[in-house]
Write an enzyme that holds these catalytic residues in place. Structure first.
Site, PDB file in Angstrom:
ATOM      1  N   GLN A  18       0.587  -1.152   0.128  1.00  0.00           N
ATOM      2  CA  GLN A  18      -0.054   0.069  -0.234  1.00  0.00           C
ATOM      3  C   GLN A  18       0.422   1.639  -0.758  1.00  0.00           C
ATOM      4  O   GLN A  18       0.455   2.242  -0.120  1.00  0.00           O
ATOM      5  CB  GLN A  18      -0.654   0.138   1.194  1.00  0.00           C
ATOM      6  CG  GLN A  18      -1.987  -1.383   1.479  1.00  0.00           C
ATOM      7  CD  GLN A  18      -2.930  -1.777   0.216  1.00  0.00           C
ATOM      8  OE1 GLN A  18      -3.089  -0.556  -0.509  1.00  0.00           O
ATOM      9  NE2 GLN A  18      -2.876  -2.498   0.062  1.00  0.00           N
TER      10      GLN A  18
ATOM     11  N   HIS B  79       2.595  12.218  -1.710  1.00  0.00           N
ATOM     12  CA  HIS B  79       1.392  12.569  -1.492  1.00  0.00           C
ATOM     13  C   HIS B  79       1.165  13.443  -0.571  1.00  0.00           C
ATOM     14  O   HIS B  79       1.521  14.408   0.519  1.00  0.00           O
ATOM     15  CB  HIS B  79       0.592  12.373  -1.967  1.00  0.00           C
ATOM     16  CG  HIS B  79      -1.393  12.860  -0.992  1.00  0.00           C
ATOM     17  ND1 HIS B  79      -1.734  14.180  -1.066  1.00  0.00           N
ATOM     18  CD2 HIS B  79      -1.372  12.711   0.256  1.00  0.00           C
ATOM     19  CE1 HIS B  79      -2.503  14.505  -0.453  1.00  0.00           C
ATOM     20  NE2 HIS B  79      -2.395  13.824   0.689  1.00  0.00           N
TER      21      HIS B  79
END
Length: 314
Positions: free
Chosen positions: A141, A149
């Site tokens: 993930q 980000h």
């Protein structure tokens, strides 16, 4: 050559320090870019290299209680940020049109300065999202987009708070983002609370709709600048960057919405593999702004996973 490079870096540091707004100069992580940049570099190295190496031969940690406390704290923190943005201007004196950067020291202006800094600090707190992934061995993930980000947002906001801590129309996206995070972390909180709360997660699909509304609001609001006869916003570059950010992520989320909920293109669900401590793994998804839609224990929902603009169902 090395001496010259060091000299140039020191000159840049001195120049940047001279540009820091006096209203935030004494705030933590605002006395220069070195500490902030060091933390973010360490975050990237830990997320992609050190963390996975340390966890390679260890069982994943079960952090349900910690995640419940963390998610609840993030709900409260972001709710407070929204409230302060409203009271500092967006719900009181701002016009929602050409609101310029405030340069004074009135109580309301200083309130906007403080909440802008607090929003910036909240981006560092959110780095714990990735730490939880590492400790729970959810390395798949931690995509490039996720790390980019989480590191890019606090880095860019340092510049914004440094030059324009009371940034006028350039701060709306922060308030909207904090409002969306209240909803997102509340979802995470229910997810981490265990199976008995799964029946309350029926609205997962609408998380994407909420994100789309966020980007529409930000893009439409900031686009006003290009149609106004006069708007002497002090740093137009902020306007351009916010507009590009809003449009880019709106396109990513729109693509996911069409593929997942209109065309109904679902790839086969990947079966969870048993963990070493006997617990089952749960599906966790990453959405286009690098946030995950499951940092709790829900595992019976299918989630959209977007990586570099490509939609994948897991």
């Amino acid at each position: 050559m090395l001496r010259e490079a060091v000299s140039n870096i020191l000159k840049l540091q001195t120049f940047l320090e001279s540009r820091i707004d006096v209203r935030v100069r004494d705030y933590p992580l605002m006395d220069g870019p070195v500490k902030m940049t060091t933390i973010l570099i360490a975050y990237v190295i830990f997320s992609k290299y050190i963390g996975p190496h340390l966890m390679a031969n260890r069982k994943p940690f079960r952090l349900n209680s910690a995640m419940i406390v963390y998610n609840l704290s993030m709900v409260l923190l972001n709710a407070f940020v929204v409230y302060e943005f409203l009271m500092a201007g967006w719900g009181t004196t701002y016009t929602w049109r050409c609101d310029l950067c405030e340069l004074g020291t009135s109580p309301q202006t200083l309130r906007m300065v403080r909440v802008s800094w607090l929003f910036y600090i909240s981006k560092f707190v959110e780095l714990l999202d990735t730490v939880f992934f590492v400790l729970r061995k959810k390395q798949s993930q931690i995509t490039f987009l996720h790390v980019f980000h989480h590191s890019f947002m606090p880095f860019t906001w340092w510049w914004g708070v440094t030059l324009t801590p009371a940034g006028g129309m350039g701060t709306l996206h922060a308030m909207v983002n904090a409002a969306v995070h209240v909803i997102m972390y509340f979802y995470y909180l229910l997810s981490a609370a265990g199976p008995r709360f799964q029946k309350y997660l029926w609205w997962k699909k609408y998380m994407t709709a909420i994100q789309l509304i966020q980007f529409v609001m930000v893009s439409v609001h900031i686009s006003q600048y290009y149609f106004m006869e006069t708007c002497d916003y002090q740093i137009p570059m902020w306007i351009h960057l916010i507009w590009m950010y809003g449009v880019f992520f709106f396109l990513l989320f729109s693509n996911f919405w069409i593929q997942a909920y209109i065309k109904g293109k679902r790839l086969p669900v990947v079966e969870d593999k048993p963990k070493q401590n006997g617990s089952t793994g749960e599906a966790v998804s990453v959405v286009a702004n690098g946030k995950h839609l499951e940092n709790g224990n829900a595992h019976h929902h299918t989630n959209g996973k977007i990586f570099l603009g490509k939609v994948k169902e897991i």
